[in-house]
Every structure is written in structure tokens, then in C-alpha cells.
Design a protein around this motif. Structure first.
Motif, PDB file in Angstrom:
ATOM      1  N   UNK A   1     -11.894  18.425 -29.257  1.00 45.50           N
ATOM      2  CA  UNK A   1     -11.681  18.778 -27.850  1.00 45.50           C
ATOM      3  C   UNK A   1     -12.586  17.972 -26.930  1.00 45.50           C
ATOM      4  N   UNK A   2     -13.783  17.687 -27.378  1.00 49.03           N
ATOM      5  CA  UNK A   2     -14.717  16.922 -26.557  1.00 49.03           C
ATOM      6  C   UNK A   2     -14.362  15.435 -26.490  1.00 49.03           C
ATOM      7  N   UNK A   3     -13.312  15.018 -27.226  1.00 47.28           N
ATOM      8  CA  UNK A   3     -12.850  13.630 -27.149  1.00 47.28           C
ATOM      9  C   UNK A   3     -11.864  13.425 -25.997  1.00 47.28           C
ATOM     10  N   UNK A   4     -11.590  14.451 -25.239  1.00 55.12           N
ATOM     11  CA  UNK A   4     -10.598  14.340 -24.163  1.00 55.12           C
ATOM     12  C   UNK A   4     -10.913  13.212 -23.175  1.00 55.12           C
ATOM     13  N   UNK A   5     -12.177  13.007 -22.751  1.00 54.93           N
ATOM     14  CA  UNK A   5     -12.430  11.885 -21.836  1.00 54.93           C
ATOM     15  C   UNK A   5     -12.030  10.542 -22.426  1.00 54.93           C
ATOM     16  N   UNK A   6     -12.270  10.350 -23.737  1.00 53.37           N
ATOM     17  CA  UNK A   6     -11.907   9.075 -24.374  1.00 53.37           C
ATOM     18  C   UNK A   6     -10.396   8.910 -24.368  1.00 53.37           C
ATOM     19  N   UNK A   7      -9.672   9.969 -24.740  1.00 56.65           N
ATOM     20  CA  UNK A   7      -8.211   9.900 -24.745  1.00 56.65           C
ATOM     21  C   UNK A   7      -7.664   9.634 -23.345  1.00 56.65           C
ATOM     22  N   UNK A   8      -8.274  10.259 -22.347  1.00 57.56           N
ATOM     23  CA  UNK A   8      -7.826  10.062 -20.968  1.00 57.56           C
ATOM     24  C   UNK A   8      -8.045   8.628 -20.517  1.00 57.56           C
ATOM     25  N   UNK A   9      -9.210   8.071 -20.819  1.00 58.10           N
ATOM     26  CA  UNK A   9      -9.503   6.681 -20.447  1.00 58.10           C
ATOM     27  C   UNK A   9      -8.538   5.726 -21.135  1.00 58.10           C
ATOM     28  N   UNK A  10      -8.253   5.954 -22.411  1.00 57.96           N
ATOM     29  CA  UNK A  10      -7.339   5.070 -23.138  1.00 57.96           C
ATOM     30  C   UNK A  10      -5.928   5.147 -22.563  1.00 57.96           C
ATOM     31  N   UNK A  11      -5.484   6.332 -22.189  1.00 60.24           N
ATOM     32  CA  UNK A  11      -4.161   6.460 -21.579  1.00 60.24           C
ATOM     33  C   UNK A  11      -4.082   5.667 -20.277  1.00 60.24           C
ATOM     34  N   UNK A  12      -5.172   5.681 -19.520  1.00 52.09           N
ATOM     35  CA  UNK A  12      -5.189   4.953 -18.251  1.00 52.09           C
ATOM     36  C   UNK A  12      -5.258   3.451 -18.483  1.00 52.09           C
ATOM     37  N   UNK A  13      -6.109   3.016 -19.414  1.00 52.21           N
ATOM     38  CA  UNK A  13      -6.276   1.579 -19.663  1.00 52.21           C
ATOM     39  C   UNK A  13      -5.014   0.942 -20.239  1.00 52.21           C
ATOM     40  N   UNK A  14      -4.283   1.681 -21.064  1.00 51.03           N
ATOM     41  CA  UNK A  14      -3.067   1.134 -21.658  1.00 51.03           C
ATOM     42  C   UNK A  14      -1.873   1.181 -20.714  1.00 51.03           C
TER      43      UNK A  14
END
Length: 261
Positions: free
Chosen positions: A178-191
Motif C-alpha cells: 500500500x505504501x508503494x502507491x506514490x511510486x505507482x502513481x509517478x510511473x503512471x504519469x511518466x508513462x
């Protein structure tokens, strides 16, 4: 040097390297990862019993006087600490695993990709540790306090050591992911899959999704569900902020330039 479809050059390390060499390098990296886990396990296992006592402290501290944990299986006193030592070894070896993964993929990245990739990898590990620590120091005392307080009178509470270990490992994993959400969010934006504006517009749905995930990943009590859902929502907001900054970093980097590292 090979050319990309848009006319940009590939990083030098991606030139016609034989597949066999790639596989051999991957094998060597994997062997080093496994060796790191084995070394950590050899160092941790002698303290496995003490480690289990530390892990079970949030529950044992709340048990009524004269009640303690038990082992309902003949092999549990051996396998429960062994399993815990192995999991802790995997946690402890994460820096080495991260370094080996980075060493394998870094030669194929451009300079601006390297500037973003390693911080994301490093931050993902820190966030996973932070999620596990949050579960142990904040969530466990509340959850176990709730469970031990609502039991019927006259019921002897004797938690099984294997069941307890499975429960806390599940909670560690749930909060760590759950604490990985910022990483997943950044990757969604960068891709380019989404934008900060689109994510911000979907905030009400995200809040509902956080509580649904909290309900699925935690015990059926409102305390633990809320303790997972609220940090997930806050981390989502941080992900949007850092996604904006990362996208600006990529835009400022300009055209891809190959590196010699």
C-alpha cells in the motif's frame, strides 16, 4: 551505433550484445542476490527465537496475566522462527538485490532515465519498509487491543505462534504494498497512461477504492481498515505531487542523450 525509430541513438551498451551474454550476466546477478539472502539468513537465524519474541510483543503485551502464546503443531516451535528468519533475510538483502537489478538495467538507460529510475527504485524499498514499520508500531497495538478487548469473558486467549506469524506477515505485505502507491502513481504519469489532472479529478473514486482495498487486505474491523485506507489516500496525494515534479524533470531534460556509464 543503432538508431531508434525517431532517429535518436540508443545507449552504447545496447549495441548488438549477444543474447547468451545477457543471460549469463542475468544469471550472475541472480546468483549474487541468492548469495546475499543466504549470508543474511546465516547471520540472522541464530537470533530467530529472539526475533520472534520481538515480533510477537505487540500481542503478548496485551494478553491477560497468565495467558501466553502456544504451539498447536509439533513442528511450529522450529518452523515459525525459521520462516521468520527467512523473511527477515529477504528484507535485509533488499539493498543488494536492488543494486544487482540496477547494475543489470542501468546500461540500457538514457541519462534522464537514470536520474529518475534509481531514486524510484530506492524510494520504493524505503516505502515498503515504512509500511511494515507503520503496521508494527501503529496498527498492531490498535488491532490487537481491539481483538483482545472484545472477546467473551471466561475465554482463555492462547494464540498459536504459526497463525500469528502468518497474520503479521500478511499485514506487513499489505501495508508495504500500500505504501508503494506514490511510486505507482509517478510511473503512471511518466508513462503517459494518465496525467496529474486526471488523477486529481478521480480523487473521490480513489478514496472509495482505498477503503475497499483496506477492507479486503485487513481483518474485518473498522480500525485496521481505516488505518490502511487513510495512509493510502495520503500517499496517493503525494504521488500526484511527485508525479508533477518528475514529469517536469523529464521535460527539462530535453532530447535523450546516451551515457557512457
Amino acid at each position: 551505433m543503432t538508431q531508434q525509430p525517431d532517429g535518436q541513438q540508443s545507449p552504447p551498451e545496447q549495441q548488438e550484445m549477444p543474447l547468451v551474454e545477457h543471460l549469463l550476466e542475468l544469471r550472475n546477478r541472480l546468483l549474487k542476490m541468492v548469495l546475499a539472502v543466504i549470508v543474511c539468513f546465516a547471520a540472522i537465524y541464530p537470533f530467530a527465537n529472539d526475533l520472534y519474541l520481538w515480533l510477537s510483543e505487540p500481542l503478548r503485551a496485551l494478553l491477560p496475566e497468565g495467558q501466553t502464546m502456544i504451539a498447536t503443531d509439533v513442528t511450529s516451535p522450529f518452523f515459525a522462527p525459521l520462516k521468520l528468519a527467512l523473511v527477515v533475510s529477504l528484507f535485509a538483502a533488499i539493498p543488494v538485490v536492488l543494486y544487482q537489478l540496477w547494475s543489470f538495467i542501468a546500461p540500457g538507460l538514457y541519462a534522464h532515465e537514470k536520474r529518475l529510475a534509481f531514486p524510484l527504485l530506492f524510494t520504493s524499498v524505503i516505502l515498503f519498509y515504512a509500511g511494515a514499520a507503520f503496521a508494527y508500531f501503529v496498527v498492531f497495538p490498535l488491532v490487537f487491543g481491539f481483538f483482545t478487548a472484545i472477546g467473551p469473558e471466561g475465554i482463555l486467549e492462547l494464540p498459536d505462534i504459526s497463525s500469528y506469524l502468518d497474520f503479521v506477515l500478511k499485514m506487513f505485505f499489505a501495508f508495504g504494498v500500500a505504501f508503494e502507491i506514490p511510486i505507482a502513481t509517478v510511473l503512471l504519469i511518466l508513462t503517459g497512461i494518465t496525467t496529474p489532472q486526471d488523477l486529481a479529478a478521480k480523487r473521490p473514486y480513489v478514496v472509495v477504492a482505498c477503503f475497499v482495498i483496506g477492507m479486503l487486505l485487513t481483518p474485518p474491523d473498522i480500525i485496521s481498515q481505516t488505518m490502511l485506507a487513510v495512509p493510502m489516500w495520503i500517499l496517493f496525494e503525494f504521488g500526484i505531487i511527485f508525479g508533477r515534479l518528475a514529469r517536469r524533470e523529464v521535460a527539462d531534460a530535453g532530447p535523450d542523450e546516451p551515457t557512457d556509464e
